[in-house]
Design an enzyme around this catalytic site. Structure first.
Site, mmCIF file in Angstrom:
data_model
loop_
_atom_site.group_PDB
_atom_site.id
_atom_site.type_symbol
_atom_site.label_atom_id
_atom_site.label_comp_id
_atom_site.label_asym_id
_atom_site.label_seq_id
_atom_site.Cartn_x
_atom_site.Cartn_y
_atom_site.Cartn_z
ATOM 1 N N HIS A 57 2.614 9.079 -0.750
ATOM 2 C CA HIS A 57 1.684 9.666 -1.708
ATOM 3 C C HIS A 57 1.452 11.136 -1.351
ATOM 4 O O HIS A 57 1.881 11.597 -0.295
ATOM 5 C CB HIS A 57 0.344 8.897 -1.710
ATOM 6 C CG HIS A 57 -0.349 8.913 -0.391
ATOM 7 N ND1 HIS A 57 -0.471 7.801 0.418
ATOM 8 C CD2 HIS A 57 -0.947 9.920 0.285
ATOM 9 C CE1 HIS A 57 -1.119 8.120 1.518
ATOM 10 N NE2 HIS A 57 -1.410 9.400 1.472
HETATM 11 C C1 T46 Z 1 -2.790 9.623 4.278
HETATM 12 C C2 T46 Z 1 -1.955 8.945 5.318
HETATM 13 C C3 T46 Z 1 -1.489 9.883 6.386
HETATM 14 C C4 T46 Z 1 -10.235 3.574 2.992
HETATM 15 O O1 T46 Z 1 -10.982 2.751 2.422
HETATM 16 N N1 T46 Z 1 -10.761 4.715 3.567
HETATM 17 C C5 T46 Z 1 -9.999 5.646 4.186
HETATM 18 O O2 T46 Z 1 -10.540 6.655 4.686
HETATM 19 C C6 T46 Z 1 -8.577 5.432 4.244
HETATM 20 C C7 T46 Z 1 -7.689 6.458 4.925
HETATM 21 C C8 T46 Z 1 -8.061 4.301 3.678
HETATM 22 N N2 T46 Z 1 -8.876 3.391 3.085
HETATM 23 C C9 T46 Z 1 -8.310 2.156 2.537
HETATM 24 C C10 T46 Z 1 -7.470 2.325 1.290
HETATM 25 C C11 T46 Z 1 -6.461 1.216 1.366
HETATM 26 O O3 T46 Z 1 -6.991 0.059 0.794
HETATM 27 O O4 T46 Z 1 -7.411 1.604 3.516
HETATM 28 C C12 T46 Z 1 -6.311 0.978 2.882
HETATM 29 C C13 T46 Z 1 -4.983 1.503 3.442
HETATM 30 O O5 T46 Z 1 -4.835 2.875 3.046
HETATM 31 P P1 T46 Z 1 -3.413 3.489 2.644
HETATM 32 O O6 T46 Z 1 -2.551 2.452 2.068
HETATM 33 O O7 T46 Z 1 -3.681 4.721 1.816
HETATM 34 O O8 T46 Z 1 -2.839 3.912 4.076
HETATM 35 P P2 T46 Z 1 -1.604 4.881 4.381
HETATM 36 O O9 T46 Z 1 -1.295 4.736 5.822
HETATM 37 O O10 T46 Z 1 -0.499 4.679 3.416
HETATM 38 O O11 T46 Z 1 -2.178 6.364 4.131
HETATM 39 C C14 T46 Z 1 -3.170 6.871 5.008
HETATM 40 C C15 T46 Z 1 -4.264 7.583 4.197
HETATM 41 O O12 T46 Z 1 -4.813 6.682 3.230
HETATM 42 C C16 T46 Z 1 -3.723 8.796 3.472
HETATM 43 O O13 T46 Z 1 -4.787 9.587 2.975
HETATM 44 O O14 T46 Z 1 -2.590 10.796 3.976
HETATM 45 O O15 T46 Z 1 -2.574 7.793 5.916
#
Ligand code: T46
Length: 139
Positions: A57
């Site tokens: 993303h």
């Molecule tokens: C990024 C990369 C480097 C929250 O509720 N609060 C938060 O602050 C974050 C970071 C995530 N979440 C929830 C949203 C999703 O349901 O945690 C779950 C997993 O998040 P996501 O699938 O977005 O995780 P990554 O590792 O793909 O991405 C993360 C960050 O979300 C993103 O901002 O830049 O790490």
């Protein structure tokens, strides 16, 4: 020394003190070595599968810095024109993930710990999760 070739990125180095067998202490200061006011931190561990893929993303407005504080992973960056892959294995070196930079994390070592500093609170509406949407918005 890594040279950043994509837009909306950069390198941040953190000051650290090596106490040899007693460990290494590393410091990041908001609006000093970290070039924004830190509003949120999060970390990712327990990466049991090397084949896991995270990220995929870009953010519309948020700016972040990503560190690999233990182990290693590969950070794949794409600004819409150029792509660059960086092996993250230096706990004192952060890569800036500014707004409008597509990023993916892959090739995690089992002991990998990722730390991210962000300049704003979590906002699901700040994510661009469709690559075609990203390409049209970044132009
Ligand atoms: C990024 C990369 C480097 C929250 O509720 N609060 C938060 O602050 C974050 C970071 C995530 N979440 C929830 C949203 C999703 O349901 O945690 C779950 C997993 O998040 P996501 O699938 O977005 O995780 P990554 O590792 O793909 O991405 C993360 C960050 O979300 C993103 O901002 O830049 O790490």
């Amino acid at each position: 020394m890594i040279e950043i070739k994509v837009k909306n990125s950069g390198i941040v180095f953190l000051q650290h003190f090596d106490d040899r067998n007693d460990g290494v202490l590393t410091i990041g200061e908001s609006e000093r070595s970290v070039p924004f006011k830190i509003q949120r931190i999060y970390y990712i561990n327990n990466l049991k599968k090397r084949t896991a893929v995270r990220g995929k993303h870009a953010h519309k407005k948020q700016n972040q810095i990503i560190f690999c504080v233990n182990g290693s992973f590969v950070l794949n960056l794409d600004d819409g024109s150029k792509k660059q892959s960086i092996t993250m294995n230096n706990p004192y070196m952060g890569i800036k993930l500014d707004a409008m930079l597509w990023h993916e994390m892959t090739d995690f070592s089992p002991d990998c710990v990722i730390l991210v500093l962000a300049d704003d609170y979590y906002d699901a509406n700040d994510y661009i999760r469709n690559y075609e949407d990203f390409l049209s918005l970044v132009k």
